[in-house]
Design a protein around this motif. Sequence first.
Motif, PDB file in Angstrom:
ATOM      1  N   ASP A 190      27.039  49.131  47.547  1.00  0.00           N
ATOM      2  CA  ASP A 190      27.394  48.672  46.193  1.00  0.00           C
ATOM      3  C   ASP A 190      26.312  47.762  45.624  1.00  0.00           C
ATOM      4  N   LYS A 191      25.790  46.867  46.468  1.00  0.00           N
ATOM      5  CA  LYS A 191      24.772  45.935  45.996  1.00  0.00           C
ATOM      6  C   LYS A 191      23.471  46.649  45.674  1.00  0.00           C
ATOM      7  N   LEU A 192      23.141  47.668  46.483  1.00  0.00           N
ATOM      8  CA  LEU A 192      21.898  48.408  46.257  1.00  0.00           C
ATOM      9  C   LEU A 192      21.917  49.162  44.938  1.00  0.00           C
ATOM     10  N   ILE A 193      23.095  49.628  44.552  1.00  0.00           N
ATOM     11  CA  ILE A 193      23.188  50.361  43.278  1.00  0.00           C
ATOM     12  C   ILE A 193      23.616  49.439  42.132  1.00  0.00           C
ATOM     13  N   LEU A 194      23.586  48.128  42.394  1.00  0.00           N
ATOM     14  CA  LEU A 194      23.868  47.098  41.391  1.00  0.00           C
ATOM     15  C   LEU A 194      25.267  47.233  40.790  1.00  0.00           C
ATOM     16  N   LYS A 195      26.218  47.598  41.620  1.00  0.00           N
ATOM     17  CA  LYS A 195      27.605  47.705  41.159  1.00  0.00           C
ATOM     18  C   LYS A 195      28.158  46.322  40.858  1.00  0.00           C
ATOM     19  N   LYS A 196      28.914  46.175  39.771  1.00  0.00           N
ATOM     20  CA  LYS A 196      29.412  44.869  39.321  1.00  0.00           C
ATOM     21  C   LYS A 196      30.883  44.622  39.638  1.00  0.00           C
ATOM     22  N   GLU A 197      31.566  45.618  40.205  1.00  0.00           N
ATOM     23  CA  GLU A 197      33.008  45.452  40.417  1.00  0.00           C
ATOM     24  C   GLU A 197      33.453  46.308  41.589  1.00  0.00           C
ATOM     25  N   HIS A 198      34.449  45.813  42.314  1.00  0.00           N
ATOM     26  CA  HIS A 198      35.047  46.593  43.392  1.00  0.00           C
ATOM     27  C   HIS A 198      36.529  46.261  43.472  1.00  0.00           C
ATOM     28  N   ASP A 199      37.367  47.271  43.333  1.00  0.00           N
ATOM     29  CA  ASP A 199      38.814  47.122  43.478  1.00  0.00           C
ATOM     30  C   ASP A 199      39.374  46.019  42.577  1.00  0.00           C
ATOM     31  N   GLY A 200      38.894  45.965  41.339  1.00  0.00           N
ATOM     32  CA  GLY A 200      39.417  44.994  40.380  1.00  0.00           C
ATOM     33  C   GLY A 200      38.818  43.613  40.475  1.00  0.00           C
ATOM     34  N   VAL A 201      37.817  43.426  41.342  1.00  0.00           N
ATOM     35  CA  VAL A 201      37.158  42.130  41.498  1.00  0.00           C
ATOM     36  C   VAL A 201      35.712  42.248  41.028  1.00  0.00           C
ATOM     37  N   TYR A 202      35.340  41.399  40.066  1.00  0.00           N
ATOM     38  CA  TYR A 202      33.980  41.409  39.536  1.00  0.00           C
ATOM     39  C   TYR A 202      33.071  40.515  40.369  1.00  0.00           C
ATOM     40  N   PHE A 203      31.829  40.965  40.539  1.00  0.00           N
ATOM     41  CA  PHE A 203      30.799  40.139  41.166  1.00  0.00           C
ATOM     42  C   PHE A 203      30.143  39.318  40.064  1.00  0.00           C
ATOM     43  N   GLY A 204      30.593  38.074  39.910  1.00  0.00           N
ATOM     44  CA  GLY A 204      30.152  37.236  38.803  1.00  0.00           C
ATOM     45  C   GLY A 204      28.895  36.451  39.110  1.00  0.00           C
ATOM     46  N   LYS A 205      28.481  35.672  38.139  1.00  0.00           N
ATOM     47  CA  LYS A 205      27.306  34.817  38.295  1.00  0.00           C
ATOM     48  C   LYS A 205      27.608  33.692  39.289  1.00  0.00           C
ATOM     49  N   ASP A 206      26.549  33.176  39.881  1.00  0.00           N
ATOM     50  CA  ASP A 206      26.652  32.059  40.831  1.00  0.00           C
ATOM     51  C   ASP A 206      27.587  32.381  41.994  1.00  0.00           C
ATOM     52  N   GLU A 207      27.621  33.662  42.364  1.00  0.00           N
ATOM     53  CA  GLU A 207      28.429  34.138  43.499  1.00  0.00           C
ATOM     54  C   GLU A 207      29.924  33.919  43.299  1.00  0.00           C
ATOM     55  N   PHE A 208      30.381  33.894  42.056  1.00  0.00           N
ATOM     56  CA  PHE A 208      31.809  33.827  41.780  1.00  0.00           C
ATOM     57  C   PHE A 208      32.398  35.232  41.831  1.00  0.00           C
ATOM     58  N   LEU A 209      33.503  35.366  42.550  1.00  0.00           N
ATOM     59  CA  LEU A 209      34.278  36.599  42.553  1.00  0.00           C
ATOM     60  C   LEU A 209      35.477  36.374  41.645  1.00  0.00           C
ATOM     61  N   LEU A 210      35.635  37.223  40.643  1.00  0.00           N
ATOM     62  CA  LEU A 210      36.625  37.019  39.590  1.00  0.00           C
ATOM     63  C   LEU A 210      37.513  38.255  39.482  1.00  0.00           C
ATOM     64  N   GLU A 211      38.814  38.065  39.706  1.00  0.00           N
ATOM     65  CA  GLU A 211      39.743  39.195  39.704  1.00  0.00           C
ATOM     66  C   GLU A 211      40.199  39.518  38.288  1.00  0.00           C
ATOM     67  N   ARG A 212      40.040  40.776  37.916  1.00  0.00           N
ATOM     68  CA  ARG A 212      40.425  41.225  36.571  1.00  0.00           C
ATOM     69  C   ARG A 212      41.920  41.026  36.339  1.00  0.00           C
ATOM     70  N   TYR A 213      42.272  40.548  35.150  1.00  0.00           N
ATOM     71  CA  TYR A 213      43.677  40.362  34.763  1.00  0.00           C
ATOM     72  C   TYR A 213      44.052  41.468  33.787  1.00  0.00           C
ATOM     73  N   GLU A 214      45.030  42.263  34.176  1.00  0.00           N
ATOM     74  CA  GLU A 214      45.473  43.371  33.336  1.00  0.00           C
ATOM     75  C   GLU A 214      46.540  42.913  32.343  1.00  0.00           C
ATOM     76  N   LYS A 215      46.621  43.590  31.225  1.00  0.00           N
ATOM     77  CA  LYS A 215      47.660  43.294  30.242  1.00  0.00           C
ATOM     78  C   LYS A 215      49.034  43.445  30.891  1.00  0.00           C
ATOM     79  N   PRO A 216      49.870  42.413  30.843  1.00  0.00           N
ATOM     80  CA  PRO A 216      51.155  42.480  31.548  1.00  0.00           C
ATOM     81  C   PRO A 216      52.119  43.462  30.907  1.00  0.00           C
ATOM     82  N   GLY A 217      53.022  43.986  31.741  1.00  0.00           N
ATOM     83  CA  GLY A 217      54.059  44.889  31.268  1.00  0.00           C
ATOM     84  C   GLY A 217      55.383  44.175  31.111  1.00  0.00           C
ATOM     85  N   GLU A 218      56.460  44.931  31.266  1.00  0.00           N
ATOM     86  CA  GLU A 218      57.794  44.384  31.011  1.00  0.00           C
ATOM     87  C   GLU A 218      58.232  43.362  32.052  1.00  0.00           C
ATOM     88  N   GLN A 219      57.590  43.356  33.226  1.00  0.00           N
ATOM     89  CA  GLN A 219      57.980  42.414  34.271  1.00  0.00           C
ATOM     90  C   GLN A 219      57.785  40.973  33.820  1.00  0.00           C
TER      91      GLN A 219
END
Length: 369
Positions: free
Chosen positions: A74-103
């Motif tokens: 993933d790093k070799l091909i410069l992928k920015k996300e894996h399984d809903g987690v973004y590889f952010g700046k300064d080595e921050f891993l940031l989990e994507r927040y989806e629009k909530p449903g009826e729950q």
Amino acid sequence: LIALFIFFIGGIGIWNVMTEDMSFSEQENRVLAQMPKFTMKRFLSGDFTDEFEEYMTDQFTAKNFWLALGSVTDKLILKKEHDGVYFGKDEFLLERYEKPGEQLQKNIESILYFTRKVPEVKTYSLIAPTSVEVYHEKLPLFAQSYSQQQVLTHVEQQLGRTVISIQFEDVFTNRNKKREQLYFRTDHHWTMSGAYEAYVETVKSMGITPYLKKDFQVETVSSNFLGTLYSKANAFGITPDYIEVFMPNFPISYHVTYENVTDSSDSLYEYSYLNKKDKYSFFLNGNHSLVKIQTSVKNNRKLLVIKDSYAHAFIPFLVNHFEEIHMVDLRYYHDNVYTYIENYDLKEALFLYNVANFSTDKNMVWLHQ
């Protein structure tokens, strides 16, 4: 080439058969699937094959090696996300927040139902943003995440005056505060520094004067913490987090009782977890259905906290202002909450969740008893 392919596939198959199954993955911090029981009925219904597929995925030989290999790719091909987690700046891993449903709306209604069942209990809500909202500037270019602020405003409006909503998002977006690292880079929880900022705003809403930072001695207890986002994103090679603890400089004692655990404790921390992968369980010994904390504070204030794991780094601050705190995790506690409130004569309650979990958690149904 054909022979080499057959040798590789066959070798992996034999290796899988010969390798002893594991019950728990330290890397993923979860219980692994075990060989399902075969019956003709379960086979014909498809249940057996579904469980067997999960079993093979969990028990695949040298799984951590293959995950590491995938991470390097993933790093070799410069992928920015894996399984809903973004590889952010300064080595921050940031989990994507989806629009909530009826729950989300169901959970809001569950809190309102709680207030109608026990109108004599003063109820607060602390719904915390996650790191993707607070550190959105660290997201990769064009990364998408639904606005948590919009959801938090909606929750507050729906709860209305029945519930006292704790507001602290402005504190978290303060540039000077964010320099303190309010969230772990590799984990979905806030740090103790982040929990402290939320604590200050919470006790103000409760009519309590908060302790200052100088009232605590800050100690670093671990410098090699790799959390849930690290495991989920297979982010091998990232710099570990450190874990800090705030120890009171003022005299106070605690007595902590965990349900279904024979031994009680006089500490809010379980140091043995610092030698394990799940280091966040250092705070209040991890997840339990029910935790009772008695303190040397004598003010007759007792608080019920209905919570997720964001409470674990937060409660060590809040507990210094209450005679008793009772923590209930609805993922595991399925007894009648209202009977419990009556038995312990609880007059205050706090709902404490992170917004991502609050948007999807289905366990608040246990409040409808």
